[in-house]
Enzyme design. Structure first.
Site, PDB file in Angstrom:
ATOM      1  N   ASP A 134       0.437 -16.481 -31.389  1.00 42.60           N
ATOM      2  CA  ASP A 134      -0.136 -16.047 -30.114  1.00 42.60           C
ATOM      3  C   ASP A 134       1.014 -15.868 -29.127  1.00 42.60           C
ATOM      4  O   ASP A 134       1.718 -16.835 -28.825  1.00 42.60           O
ATOM      5  CB  ASP A 134      -1.136 -17.070 -29.571  1.00 42.60           C
ATOM      6  CG  ASP A 134      -1.895 -16.555 -28.358  1.00 42.60           C
ATOM      7  OD1 ASP A 134      -1.244 -16.022 -27.429  1.00 42.60           O
ATOM      8  OD2 ASP A 134      -3.131 -16.675 -28.329  1.00 42.60           O
TER       9      ASP A 134
ATOM     10  N   GLU B 293     -18.861  -0.627 -37.210  1.00 43.77           N
ATOM     11  CA  GLU B 293     -19.939  -1.616 -37.330  1.00 43.77           C
ATOM     12  C   GLU B 293     -21.236  -1.004 -36.815  1.00 43.77           C
ATOM     13  O   GLU B 293     -21.273  -0.553 -35.663  1.00 43.77           O
ATOM     14  CB  GLU B 293     -19.576  -2.859 -36.523  1.00 43.77           C
ATOM     15  CG  GLU B 293     -20.449  -4.066 -36.802  1.00 43.77           C
ATOM     16  CD  GLU B 293     -19.939  -5.313 -36.104  1.00 43.77           C
ATOM     17  OE1 GLU B 293     -19.903  -6.375 -36.745  1.00 43.77           O
ATOM     18  OE2 GLU B 293     -19.612  -5.220 -34.897  1.00 43.77           O
TER      19      GLU B 293
ATOM     20  N   ARG C 240     -10.434 -18.643 -26.734  1.00 43.41           N
ATOM     21  CA  ARG C 240     -11.428 -19.711 -26.590  1.00 43.41           C
ATOM     22  C   ARG C 240     -11.950 -20.140 -27.954  1.00 43.41           C
ATOM     23  O   ARG C 240     -12.053 -21.328 -28.258  1.00 43.41           O
ATOM     24  CB  ARG C 240     -12.570 -19.205 -25.693  1.00 43.41           C
ATOM     25  CG  ARG C 240     -13.669 -20.208 -25.444  1.00 43.41           C
ATOM     26  CD  ARG C 240     -14.741 -19.611 -24.567  1.00 43.41           C
ATOM     27  NE  ARG C 240     -14.362 -19.580 -23.165  1.00 43.41           N
ATOM     28  CZ  ARG C 240     -14.000 -18.493 -22.498  1.00 43.41           C
ATOM     29  NH1 ARG C 240     -13.929 -17.320 -23.120  1.00 43.41           N
ATOM     30  NH2 ARG C 240     -13.692 -18.551 -21.218  1.00 43.41           N
ATOM     31  N   ILE C 241     -12.262 -19.176 -28.805  1.00 41.20           N
ATOM     32  CA  ILE C 241     -12.762 -19.498 -30.141  1.00 41.20           C
ATOM     33  C   ILE C 241     -11.637 -20.043 -31.011  1.00 41.20           C
ATOM     34  O   ILE C 241     -11.829 -21.018 -31.755  1.00 41.20           O
ATOM     35  CB  ILE C 241     -13.415 -18.263 -30.788  1.00 41.20           C
ATOM     36  CG1 ILE C 241     -14.674 -17.864 -30.002  1.00 41.20           C
ATOM     37  CG2 ILE C 241     -13.758 -18.529 -32.249  1.00 41.20           C
ATOM     38  CD1 ILE C 241     -15.245 -16.518 -30.385  1.00 41.20           C
TER      39      ILE C 241
ATOM     40  N   HIS D  19     -22.510  -9.834 -38.707  1.00 38.63           N
ATOM     41  CA  HIS D  19     -22.197 -10.207 -37.327  1.00 38.63           C
ATOM     42  C   HIS D  19     -23.125 -11.328 -36.837  1.00 38.63           C
ATOM     43  O   HIS D  19     -23.809 -11.202 -35.816  1.00 38.63           O
ATOM     44  CB  HIS D  19     -22.307  -8.993 -36.391  1.00 38.63           C
ATOM     45  CG  HIS D  19     -21.486  -9.131 -35.143  1.00 38.63           C
ATOM     46  ND1 HIS D  19     -20.811  -8.087 -34.578  1.00 38.63           N
ATOM     47  CD2 HIS D  19     -21.222 -10.208 -34.358  1.00 38.63           C
ATOM     48  CE1 HIS D  19     -20.183  -8.491 -33.478  1.00 38.63           C
ATOM     49  NE2 HIS D  19     -20.434  -9.784 -33.325  1.00 38.63           N
TER      50      HIS D  19
ATOM     51  N   ASP E 130     -17.260 -11.164 -40.920  1.00 44.48           N
ATOM     52  CA  ASP E 130     -18.506 -11.142 -40.149  1.00 44.48           C
ATOM     53  C   ASP E 130     -18.535  -9.939 -39.220  1.00 44.48           C
ATOM     54  O   ASP E 130     -19.587  -9.593 -38.694  1.00 44.48           O
ATOM     55  CB  ASP E 130     -18.652 -12.432 -39.340  1.00 44.48           C
ATOM     56  CG  ASP E 130     -20.002 -12.532 -38.668  1.00 44.48           C
ATOM     57  OD1 ASP E 130     -21.026 -12.439 -39.382  1.00 44.48           O
ATOM     58  OD2 ASP E 130     -20.050 -12.682 -37.422  1.00 44.48           O
TER      59      ASP E 130
ATOM     60  N   ALA F 223     -13.714 -12.102 -35.268  1.00 45.42           N
ATOM     61  CA  ALA F 223     -13.339 -11.674 -33.926  1.00 45.42           C
ATOM     62  C   ALA F 223     -13.895 -10.280 -33.642  1.00 45.42           C
ATOM     63  O   ALA F 223     -15.041 -10.133 -33.216  1.00 45.42           O
ATOM     64  CB  ALA F 223     -11.818 -11.719 -33.775  1.00 45.42           C
ATOM     65  N   ARG F 224     -13.099  -9.269 -33.897  1.00 40.96           N
ATOM     66  CA  ARG F 224     -13.525  -7.882 -33.718  1.00 40.96           C
ATOM     67  C   ARG F 224     -13.018  -7.060 -34.890  1.00 40.96           C
ATOM     68  O   ARG F 224     -11.890  -7.241 -35.359  1.00 40.96           O
ATOM     69  CB  ARG F 224     -12.970  -7.304 -32.399  1.00 40.96           C
ATOM     70  CG  ARG F 224     -13.616  -7.903 -31.144  1.00 40.96           C
ATOM     71  CD  ARG F 224     -15.065  -7.478 -30.998  1.00 40.96           C
ATOM     72  NE  ARG F 224     -15.658  -7.927 -29.745  1.00 40.96           N
ATOM     73  CZ  ARG F 224     -16.361  -9.042 -29.606  1.00 40.96           C
ATOM     74  NH1 ARG F 224     -16.541  -9.824 -30.660  1.00 40.96           N
ATOM     75  NH2 ARG F 224     -16.878  -9.379 -28.442  1.00 40.96           N
TER      76      ARG F 224
END
Length: 329
Positions: free
Chosen positions: A181, A268, A161-162, A287, A263, A239-240
């Site tokens: 992807d 984390e 989505r992002i 973040h 970010d 993302a992650r």
């Protein structure tokens, strides 16, 4: 007002006023019988759950596990004023609940952050700032030959989505866009060239991560792929953190050959002595790419509009496909 659907809030209460400022709260309470003074932080012992037909959830919501679902026999809809719903509902709940998410609303600020990072990275702003701060001077009129965004190659990892919002935002610019992807067949409609990940990391000047956090994506970028990147390449991760092998990234960054805008990290938060805090070729933020401050009200607006559709008997616009929820971040 007797025909309003019985509902309850479930989240960390600190988020409620930012998600639903007074005008939005009025609209929400016009269609749902919901009390902002009653916010479930846990479902055990929370009596209003027994009568609720709708849960309006947000960050910090308790999980609708099997025990909670048993105590909520009338519950049929969850309106989630945040992004990922993976931790929100137990598997059994997907068989009986309609779950709607404001993930599209939360995707926009992440995509905006990413676009800004891409443009600034392409312009060499992060490195030039460090040099300017160190030298306290610069040669007026000097043209930096190694920077600029005309014809630069940007690699997007994941048409999530992002990722798709980022691709939309990149359309007006003079970039070559690569996309990796495994679930996309025609990247042309997204304005990108579909390539495998190894080719993407080798050809892209800027690599931006937008893949979900899955077992198979852990360490997606590791030592071999960092080594394959061009000199001067930039890695952006909104993302992650687990998508990146942190030790391998630190080792490659320490050579000065590539740089990063991060970010999110793994772990984390980072330990206080992490080299990522001091490396000059790292731009680190805590973040914040997702919804912050007044951006939370955008997610609240999405949920108010969903509640209005629900009350009017119209289809929900942001219904989550339970069969595909595992692919979300």
């Amino acid at each position: 007002m007797a025909d309003r659907l019985p509902a309850l809030f479930a989240m960390d209460p600190v988020h409620l006023p930012r998600l639903f400022p007074e005008p939005l709260m009025r609209r929400l309470r016009a269609v749902l019988d919901i009390d902002p003074a009653l916010v479930a932080e846990r479902y055990e012992g929370f009596a209003p759950l027994a009568d609720a037909e709708v849960v309006v959830s947000g960050w910090g919501a308790p999980r609708l596990d099997a025990a909670a679902l048993e105590r909520a026999p009338r519950l049929h809809t969850v309106l989630h004023a945040a992004g990922s719903v993976k931790p929100l509902v137990a598997d059994a709940g997907w068989e009986r609940l309609a779950v709607s998410s404001a993930a599209d609303a939360n995707a926009l600020p992440v995509a905006e952050y990413t676009l800004a990072a891409i443009l600034l990275a392409g312009k060499g702003v992060f490195a030039l700032r460090e040099a300017f701060r160190a030298d306290r001077s610069f040669a007026l009129g000097y043209i930096h030959p190694e920077v600029g965004n005309f014809g630069r190659t940007v690699g997007i990892v994941g048409a999530s989505r992002i990722g798709r919002r980022v691709l939309e935002l990149l359309r007006p610019f003079d970039f070559r866009i690569l996309l990796a992807d495994p679930y996309v067949e025609d990247a042309g409609v997204l304005g990108a060239e579909l390539v495998d990940l190894d080719l993407l990391v080798a050809e892209a000047d800027i690599v931006s991560l937008h893949a979900p956090d899955l077992a198979e994506t852990a360490g997606l970028l590791g030592a071999e792929r960092f080594a394959a990147m061009k000199d001067g390449a930039v890695v952006i991760n909104t993302a992650r953190g687990r998508l990146v092998d942190t030790d391998a990234l630190i080792a490659e960054l320490a050579t000065g050959r590539i740089s990063a805008v991060l970010d999110v990290t793994h772990p984390e938060p980072l330990p206080a002595d992490s080299p990522l805090f001091s490396l000059p070729n790292v731009f680190l933020t805590p973040h914040v790419a997702g919804s912050q401050g007044n951006e939370l009200a955008r997610m609240g607006l999405y949920i108010v509009e969903e509640a209005e559709r629900l009350a009017a008997g119209r289809p929900l616009a942001h219904l989550v496909d339970g069969d595909l929820r595992w692919r979300q971040a």
